[in-house]
Design a protein around this motif. Structure first.
Motif, mmCIF file in Angstrom:
data_model
loop_
_atom_site.group_PDB
_atom_site.id
_atom_site.type_symbol
_atom_site.label_atom_id
_atom_site.label_comp_id
_atom_site.label_asym_id
_atom_site.label_seq_id
_atom_site.Cartn_x
_atom_site.Cartn_y
_atom_site.Cartn_z
ATOM 1 N N ALA A 98 0.828 -1.206 0.000
ATOM 2 C CA ALA A 98 0.000 0.000 0.000
ATOM 3 C C ALA A 98 0.864 1.259 0.000
ATOM 4 C CB ALA A 98 -0.941 -0.002 1.202
ATOM 5 N N LEU A 99 1.933 1.272 0.798
ATOM 6 C CA LEU A 99 2.811 2.440 0.819
ATOM 7 C C LEU A 99 3.589 2.574 -0.482
ATOM 8 C CD1 LEU A 99 4.265 2.527 4.452
ATOM 9 C CD2 LEU A 99 2.527 4.001 3.438
ATOM 10 N N THR A 100 3.920 1.453 -1.106
ATOM 11 C CA THR A 100 4.563 1.537 -2.421
ATOM 12 C C THR A 100 3.621 2.190 -3.424
ATOM 13 O OG1 THR A 100 5.897 -0.435 -1.982
ATOM 14 C CG2 THR A 100 5.620 0.215 -4.281
ATOM 15 N N ALA A 106 9.469 0.570 1.196
ATOM 16 C CA ALA A 106 8.423 1.080 0.308
ATOM 17 C C ALA A 106 8.816 2.441 -0.242
ATOM 18 C CB ALA A 106 7.097 1.174 1.062
ATOM 19 N N GLN A 107 9.452 3.240 0.590
ATOM 20 C CA GLN A 107 9.900 4.552 0.142
ATOM 21 C C GLN A 107 11.015 4.424 -0.897
ATOM 22 O OE1 GLN A 107 11.292 7.053 3.322
ATOM 23 N NE2 GLN A 107 11.842 8.738 1.954
ATOM 24 N N THR A 108 11.734 3.314 -0.863
ATOM 25 C CA THR A 108 12.810 3.084 -1.826
ATOM 26 C C THR A 108 12.261 2.574 -3.157
ATOM 27 O OG1 THR A 108 14.321 2.544 -0.024
ATOM 28 C CG2 THR A 108 14.955 1.829 -2.232
ATOM 29 N N GLY A 125 -1.900 3.860 -12.784
ATOM 30 C CA GLY A 125 -2.534 2.544 -12.846
ATOM 31 C C GLY A 125 -1.788 1.524 -12.009
ATOM 32 N N LEU A 126 -0.444 1.604 -12.024
ATOM 33 C CA LEU A 126 0.357 0.725 -11.170
ATOM 34 C C LEU A 126 0.056 0.982 -9.705
ATOM 35 C CD1 LEU A 126 2.672 -1.347 -10.947
ATOM 36 C CD2 LEU A 126 4.270 0.587 -10.975
ATOM 37 N N SER A 127 -0.144 2.242 -9.357
ATOM 38 C CA SER A 127 -0.504 2.590 -7.984
ATOM 39 C C SER A 127 -1.822 1.938 -7.583
ATOM 40 C CB SER A 127 -0.600 4.114 -7.848
ATOM 41 O OG SER A 127 -0.912 4.487 -6.533
ATOM 42 N N ALA A 128 -2.811 1.948 -8.495
ATOM 43 C CA ALA A 128 -4.097 1.311 -8.209
ATOM 44 C C ALA A 128 -3.927 -0.191 -7.962
ATOM 45 C CB ALA A 128 -5.062 1.550 -9.368
ATOM 46 N N VAL A 129 -3.035 -0.820 -8.723
ATOM 47 C CA VAL A 129 -2.777 -2.253 -8.536
ATOM 48 C C VAL A 129 -2.198 -2.511 -7.148
ATOM 49 C CG1 VAL A 129 -1.354 -4.186 -9.317
ATOM 50 C CG2 VAL A 129 -2.494 -2.725 -10.994
ATOM 51 N N PHE A 130 -1.279 -1.674 -6.710
ATOM 52 C CA PHE A 130 -0.687 -1.843 -5.386
ATOM 53 C C PHE A 130 -1.732 -1.674 -4.283
ATOM 54 C CE2 PHE A 130 3.569 -0.935 -7.339
ATOM 55 C CZ PHE A 130 4.185 -2.094 -6.906
ATOM 56 N N PHE A 131 -2.618 -0.686 -4.432
ATOM 57 C CA PHE A 131 -3.678 -0.511 -3.434
ATOM 58 C C PHE A 131 -4.553 -1.764 -3.355
ATOM 59 C CE2 PHE A 131 -3.366 4.261 -4.307
ATOM 60 C CZ PHE A 131 -2.590 4.479 -3.181
ATOM 61 N N ALA A 132 -4.910 -2.313 -4.519
ATOM 62 C CA ALA A 132 -5.747 -3.511 -4.537
ATOM 63 C C ALA A 132 -5.028 -4.699 -3.913
ATOM 64 C CB ALA A 132 -6.148 -3.830 -5.982
ATOM 65 N N LEU A 133 -3.725 -4.830 -4.182
ATOM 66 C CA LEU A 133 -2.957 -5.912 -3.578
ATOM 67 C C LEU A 133 -2.904 -5.789 -2.062
ATOM 68 C CD1 LEU A 133 0.083 -6.321 -6.017
ATOM 69 C CD2 LEU A 133 -1.771 -7.949 -5.613
ATOM 70 N N GLY A 134 -2.816 -4.552 -1.578
ATOM 71 C CA GLY A 134 -2.822 -4.348 -0.132
ATOM 72 C C GLY A 134 -4.094 -4.869 0.506
ATOM 73 N N SER A 135 -5.222 -4.623 -0.142
ATOM 74 C CA SER A 135 -6.488 -5.123 0.372
ATOM 75 C C SER A 135 -6.541 -6.644 0.322
ATOM 76 C CB SER A 135 -7.644 -4.529 -0.448
ATOM 77 O OG SER A 135 -8.891 -4.955 0.052
ATOM 78 N N MET A 136 -6.029 -7.240 -0.737
ATOM 79 C CA MET A 136 -6.027 -8.691 -0.862
ATOM 80 C C MET A 136 -5.166 -9.336 0.221
ATOM 81 S SD MET A 136 -5.764 -9.216 -5.003
ATOM 82 C CE MET A 136 -5.517 -10.976 -4.783
ATOM 83 N N VAL A 137 -4.009 -8.751 0.496
ATOM 84 C CA VAL A 137 -3.126 -9.315 1.516
ATOM 85 C C VAL A 137 -3.808 -9.293 2.877
ATOM 86 C CG1 VAL A 137 -0.967 -8.973 2.773
ATOM 87 C CG2 VAL A 137 -0.999 -8.786 0.284
ATOM 88 N N VAL A 138 -4.457 -8.163 3.201
ATOM 89 C CA VAL A 138 -5.164 -8.070 4.479
ATOM 90 C C VAL A 138 -6.251 -9.134 4.560
ATOM 91 C CG1 VAL A 138 -6.724 -6.634 5.844
ATOM 92 C CG2 VAL A 138 -4.663 -5.638 4.857
ATOM 93 N N GLY A 139 -7.015 -9.311 3.488
ATOM 94 C CA GLY A 139 -8.104 -10.270 3.504
ATOM 95 C C GLY A 139 -7.646 -11.711 3.618
#
Length: 474
Positions: free
Chosen positions: A19-21, A150-152, A172-186
């Protein structure tokens, strides 16, 4: 210890990382997109303002809700919202249906999702550490390293994609990372994560004491005859019976009785404003006007993040042996002002990268020190409400940073604004550093606390190399 014990902690760290990435990628993509479509530094500042205002406000108001609903659910929902909004920007632009007003509206949604999502992940760390049987200090250290990584990765990925394919694919890559963050949490975090009963009060260990906070009813603690702070555990089921505003007020009451934390918040708020001005407007404008482009800007951010990882690791090993105040202010002075001052002049690329590298390493010392101060003073059962307030109050200046920088560059030009910001950074650190409350930083170590505190602290800008619960902005 079985590997299953570490699954929640690994899940929180992984979700935070992706998510931070995504946030760091969008921090490169959005300003570059606005600069490319409008050619205006002022409009770039307006878009940054539109993202950070809801980030600050929603994060401040979400703390009591996170305590009640649970951080796992909040994190899931928030990352989905951010992913959908970022994806909508890409889709609408591809369809030729993205006027500036629509872009600003979607950026508002992204900011509103990021705030509670970041807070929810942060406050799951203590429970995840407990499930793993890991000391809280080690878990928060891993969280700090995760944030630095993530900052790197984020700026490098964002700068490379923008340079090769343009700003919208990067978003668009940022949107993919946000979605992956939600998947990991779930997938990685068990249901009910964050709803566990508070852990019994215990010793935090040496270097974690506090004894100066006044009482705030049953939730704020008192001092024993030996001077140790004793924080009684909340009554079972009390959190579910309390109203939203009562919980919110408890967090406010606690902060009002903590002069040291308020002083830290005030200082970090000013440095955050200046760091936001750099990250949102001054850095991108410099990259464009100098001809170096987004690739060098992303490289500088990644170098700063990488050296901050090293600084954080060194700080985790030796910071507890060092005097806090001189190390803190020396690190701030090296991590912050030089970036502004050096970019005001036409220096070789090697010198510019070196400034970011040294600044990142020194910035790695900030959050371990400021985080220790907060952990020593904030009791665990106030985790969400106090953490949300601290981080949000320290972000109050962030929405204004890009807005003011964009207007100032339009009027005065880039170099004068960079020099003025560097001077303001030094002045802010010097004036706040004279406050008497800072003397408490080193006194706390001599008095171990009875309760284990776990709430977040104020956050300062990732541009200065210190990102996390106490110190720098995300």
């Amino acid at each position: 210890m079985s590997g299953g014990r570490f699954r929640p902690l690994a899940g929180v760290l992984a979700a935070t990382a992706v998510a931070l990435t995504g946030t760091r990628v969008s921090a490169i993509a959005l300003p570059w997109y606005v600069l490319g479509t409008t050619g205006s530094a002022a409009w770039t500042g307006v878009v940054a303002f539109a993202e950070m205002v809801p980030y600050v406000l929603v994060k401040a108001l979400t703390g009591p809700l996170v305590d009640r609903v649970g951080p796992r659910r909040i994190s899931l929902a928030a990352d989905v919202v951010s992913a959908v909004a970022a994806g909508a920007v890409v889709l609408l632009d591809a369809l030729g249906a993205l006027p500036l007003g629509a872009l600003i509206a979607l950026v508002v949604v992204i900011g509103a999702g990021r705030g509670p999502g970041d807070l929810a992940k942060e406050i799951m760390i203590p429970e995840a550490a407990g499930r793993a049987g890991m000391p809280l200090e080690r878990a928060t250290g891993l969280m700090g390293v995760t944030e630095r990584l993530a900052q790197t990765v984020g700026p490098a990925a964002g700068g490379a994609v923008v340079g090769l394919f343009g700003a919208l694919p990067s978003l668009g890559l940022s949107a993919v990372f946000f979605a992956l963050g939600s998947m990991v949490v779930g997938l990685a975090l068990p249901r009910g994560m964050g709803h566990s009963a508070p852990a019994p009060a215990d010793k935090l260990g040496s270097g974690s004491g506090s004894g100066s906070a006044p009482e705030f009813g049953s939730g704020s603690g008192s001092e024993s005859e030996s001077g140790e702070r004793v924080t009684p555990a909340p009554r079972r089921g009390a959190g579910s019976e309390e109203g939203y505003w009562r919980r919110f007020g408890e967090g406010m009451a606690f902060l009002r009785g903590e002069p040291l934390l308020l002083t830290v918040i005030a200082m970090v708020c000013v440095t955050n404003l200046l760091d936001a001005a750099f990250g949102q407007v001054l850095g991108p404008v410099w990259a464009k006007e100098s001809g170096h482009g987004p690739v060098l800007l992303g490289l500088c951010g990644s170098v700063m993040g990488l050296t901050a990882v090293g600084g954080s690791l060194v700080a985790a090993a030796v910071a507890h042996r060092l005097p806090r105040r001189p190390v803190l202010f020396a690190a701030f002075l090296i991590a912050g002002p030089p970036r502004f001052l050096f970019l005001a002049f036409d220096l070789p690329v090697v010198a510019i990268v070196a400034v970011f590298a040294v600044g990142g390493f020194c910035g790695g010392f900030l959050n371990p020190i400021l985080g220790a101060v907060s952990f020593e003073r904030v009791p665990r059962h106030l985790l969400g409400r106090v953490g949300g307030l601290q981080t949000s109050l320290s972000h109050v200046g962030v929405p204004l940073g890009g807005l003011l920088a964009g207007a100032a560059v339009t009027v005065a030009g880039l170099a004068p604004v960079l020099l003025a910001c560097g001077a303001a950074y030094v002045l802010a650190l010097g004036l706040t550093g004279l406050r008497p409350e800072w003397r408490e930083m080193d006194r706390l170590r001599a008095r171990p606390a009875t309760a284990r505190p776990t709430a977040d602290g104020p956050v300062s800008d990732g541009s200065s190399g210190a990102e996390g619960r106490v110190g720098v902005r995300e």
